[in-house]
Write a protein that holds these residues in place. Structure first.
Motif, short mmCIF file in Angstrom:
data_model
loop_
_atom_site.label_atom_id
_atom_site.label_comp_id
_atom_site.label_asym_id
_atom_site.label_seq_id
_atom_site.Cartn_x
_atom_site.Cartn_y
_atom_site.Cartn_z
N GLY A 49 0.81 -1.21 0.00
CA GLY A 49 0.00 0.00 0.00
C GLY A 49 0.85 1.26 0.00
N TRP A 50 1.90 1.26 0.81
CA TRP A 50 2.80 2.42 0.85
C TRP A 50 3.51 2.60 -0.50
N ARG A 51 3.87 1.46 -1.12
CA ARG A 51 4.57 1.53 -2.39
C ARG A 51 3.67 2.14 -3.48
N VAL A 52 2.42 1.68 -3.52
CA VAL A 52 1.47 2.19 -4.51
C VAL A 52 1.17 3.66 -4.25
N ALA A 53 1.01 4.03 -2.97
CA ALA A 53 0.72 5.43 -2.63
C ALA A 53 1.86 6.35 -3.04
N GLY A 54 3.07 5.82 -3.06
CA GLY A 54 4.22 6.63 -3.45
C GLY A 54 4.46 6.68 -4.95
N GLY A 55 3.55 6.07 -5.71
CA GLY A 55 3.65 6.12 -7.16
C GLY A 55 4.38 4.95 -7.79
N ALA A 56 4.85 3.99 -6.98
CA ALA A 56 5.55 2.82 -7.52
C ALA A 56 4.53 1.76 -7.92
N PRO A 57 4.89 0.85 -8.82
CA PRO A 57 3.95 -0.22 -9.20
C PRO A 57 3.72 -1.21 -8.06
N SER A 58 2.54 -1.84 -8.09
CA SER A 58 2.22 -2.83 -7.05
C SER A 58 3.15 -4.04 -7.17
N ASN A 59 3.69 -4.48 -6.04
CA ASN A 59 4.56 -5.66 -6.01
C ASN A 59 4.42 -6.29 -4.63
N LEU A 60 3.30 -7.01 -4.45
CA LEU A 60 2.92 -7.51 -3.13
C LEU A 60 3.97 -8.42 -2.52
N TYR A 61 4.55 -9.31 -3.34
CA TYR A 61 5.44 -10.34 -2.81
C TYR A 61 6.89 -10.10 -3.22
N SER A 62 7.35 -8.87 -3.15
CA SER A 62 8.75 -8.60 -3.48
C SER A 62 9.67 -9.12 -2.38
N LEU A 63 10.92 -9.36 -2.74
CA LEU A 63 11.90 -9.85 -1.77
C LEU A 63 12.07 -8.86 -0.62
N GLU A 64 12.11 -7.56 -0.94
CA GLU A 64 12.27 -6.56 0.11
C GLU A 64 11.09 -6.56 1.07
N SER A 65 9.89 -6.77 0.55
CA SER A 65 8.71 -6.84 1.42
C SER A 65 8.80 -8.04 2.35
N PHE A 66 9.25 -9.18 1.82
CA PHE A 66 9.40 -10.36 2.66
C PHE A 66 10.48 -10.15 3.73
N ARG A 67 11.54 -9.45 3.38
CA ARG A 67 12.60 -9.19 4.37
C ARG A 67 12.03 -8.50 5.60
N VAL A 68 11.19 -7.51 5.39
CA VAL A 68 10.60 -6.77 6.51
C VAL A 68 9.56 -7.61 7.23
N ALA A 69 8.69 -8.28 6.47
CA ALA A 69 7.60 -9.03 7.08
C ALA A 69 8.11 -10.18 7.94
N PHE A 70 9.15 -10.87 7.49
CA PHE A 70 9.67 -12.01 8.24
C PHE A 70 10.36 -11.61 9.55
#
Length: 443
Positions: free
Chosen positions: A372-393
């Motif tokens: 959601g933050w990524r999309v709000a900042g104008g970036a394309p949606s990428n729900l399961y990116s590696l960087e997202s998993f790094r934070v979530a885990f």
């Protein structure tokens, strides 16, 4: 005790548990297919696994009480029947509501199998063989995860959703038939203590079990060791490897077998160590936690995409966590009389699955928030990116860390009571061992 009949009971019960693990983990290789079939966010997808784990954890204590009251055989039969109904419901579901209902039935049925088998092992075997068989039960059961990772995944991708889950349900049907024909609660002429004569008496035993520091030590041991591997294998490991690491779905599914292989290799070793060094059991648990934490730290901190060998090493450490969690049941057996083992095992088994459903849900929420933050900042949606998993885990370190604090507290209280010779009535063997261990140190 330890007769041919005992081994037949163990074999059939282990097959029933293998079937239960197959039903439990069948969603792990279907995460991508589920998102395509039902749509929705990561949090919505995680709800399929979360509700299953919530029901499983919530049912543990009631199931333990019912085992003490009615015996493990009837609970295995009812549990397997519920799982068949749940998988059939999921097979024909076309919306998330029906799918959730199916997974709730699977969770309720699954809740009855493992602790019933732990009770059966205690009734049909004795001596140092008991903790070793508990480890072998866990190892054999994890072959169900192999079935979900390879043949079930093949059926899913070849024939589709409905045939895949109906084929999984058919294994449970076979397990139900052989359990009805073969399983008995205890040997003829057994000297086991009498069962509670009412649910009220069983609830009194539950209250006493819950208050024992040894039972609490078992709960927190299970909490900190079982949950990381469950979170990875039940839901988030497959999307992490496919979307975050870019692995082919077939490779990602087969990678889940590494957890099983690691458990089968290290499980018997942990069983032997547990039987030989009962006074060191909590240290073994902590060593397993440190191994998993170290592996996750390196993976999440690795610059860029972690190498394949490092992911294999991570899966090996997570696989060790499974048999490590079974040490919790050995604490329950050691510090409780046999007639309340069902209740004590139920309390212990709540631990890991409570941590699991909390982490499964929080990981899904964190993935959604970052997207959601990524999309709000104008970036394309990428729900399961590696960087997202790094934070979530990272949430695993918080949840498991809390468990370690409470484990150390329960260990301190247990050792204090042992030093006062409390609990002699329920665990004279372990007190004798503890005394023998302390005596040389005081010289």
């Amino acid at each position: 005790m330890n007769s041919r009949r005992s081994w037949l009971i163990f074999s059939i019960g282990s097959f029933a548990y293998l079937s239960a693990v197959l039903q439990r983990t069948s969603l792990g290789v279907a995460g991508v297919a589920a998102s395509e079939r039902f749509g929705g966010t990561a949090a919505l997808l995680s709800s399929l696994a979360v509700v299953q784990l919530v029901v499983y954890a919530a049912a543990q204590v009631p199931v333990g009480v019912l085992i003490d009251r009615f015996g493990p055989r009837i609970l295995v039969i009812v549990g397997t029947t519920l799982m068949i109904g749940g998988q059939v419901t999921l097979a024909f579901s076309t919306d998330i509501t029906a799918a959730v209902a199916g997974r709730m039935l699977v969770g309720a049925g699954d809740a009855a199998i493992f602790i019933s088998m732990i009770r059966l092992i205690g009734s049909w075997f004795d001596g140092p063989l008991v903790p070793q068989l508990s480890q072998w039960l866990g190892n054999i059961g994890q072959l169900g995860q192999v079935l979900s990772a390879v043949p079930l995944a093949w059926v899913l991708h070849t024939f589709g959703w409905t045939p895949a889950f109906l084929s999984a349900a058919s294994v449970a049907v076979v397990a139900l038939v052989v359990v009805i024909v073969v399983i008995e609660d205890r040997p003829v002429g057994s000297t086991d203590e009498a069962r509670p004569t009412s649910l009220r008496e069983a609830l009194v035993l539950l209250k006493k079990s819950f208050r024992r520091p040894g039972t609490q030590l078992g709960f927190w041991s299970h909490y900190v060791t079982q949950s990381p591997g469950t979170v990875f294998s039940m839901l988030w490991g497959f999307p992490f490897m496919v979307y975050g690491l870019g692995y082919d779905p077939a490779l990602a599914a087969s990678m889940l077998m590494v957890l099983v292989a690691a458990g089968m290799v290290f499980g018997p070793i942990l069983g032997i160590l547990t039987a030989r060094y009962p006074q060191r059991r909590s240290n073994i648990v902590l060593a397993v936690v440190i191994l998993m934490a170290a592996a996750w730290t390196v993976v999440l901190a690795w610059p860029g995409t972690p190498p394949f060998w490092l992911i294999v090493l991570l899966l090996v450490t997570l696989g060790i966590g499974g048999p490590g969690s079974l040490i919790g049941f050995d604490f329950a057996r050691s510090f409780n009389p046999k007639r309340s083992h069902g209740s004590a095992n139920g309390v212990v088994n709540v631990g890991g699955f409570t941590a699991s459903f909390v982490m499964v849900y929080l990981i899904g929420v964190l993935l959604d928030l970052q997207n959601g933050w990524r999309v709000a900042g104008g970036a394309p949606s990428n729900l399961y990116s590696l960087e997202s998993f790094r934070v979530a885990f990272l949430v695993q370190f918080l949840v498991v860390g809390i468990g370690v604090v409470f484990l150390l507290r329960a260990r301190r209280r247990t050792r204090f009571l042992l030093s006062r010779d409390e609990g002699v009535e329920v665990a004279p063997l372990w007190i004798a061992v503890a005394r023998a261990w302390r005596r040389p140190r005081s010289r």
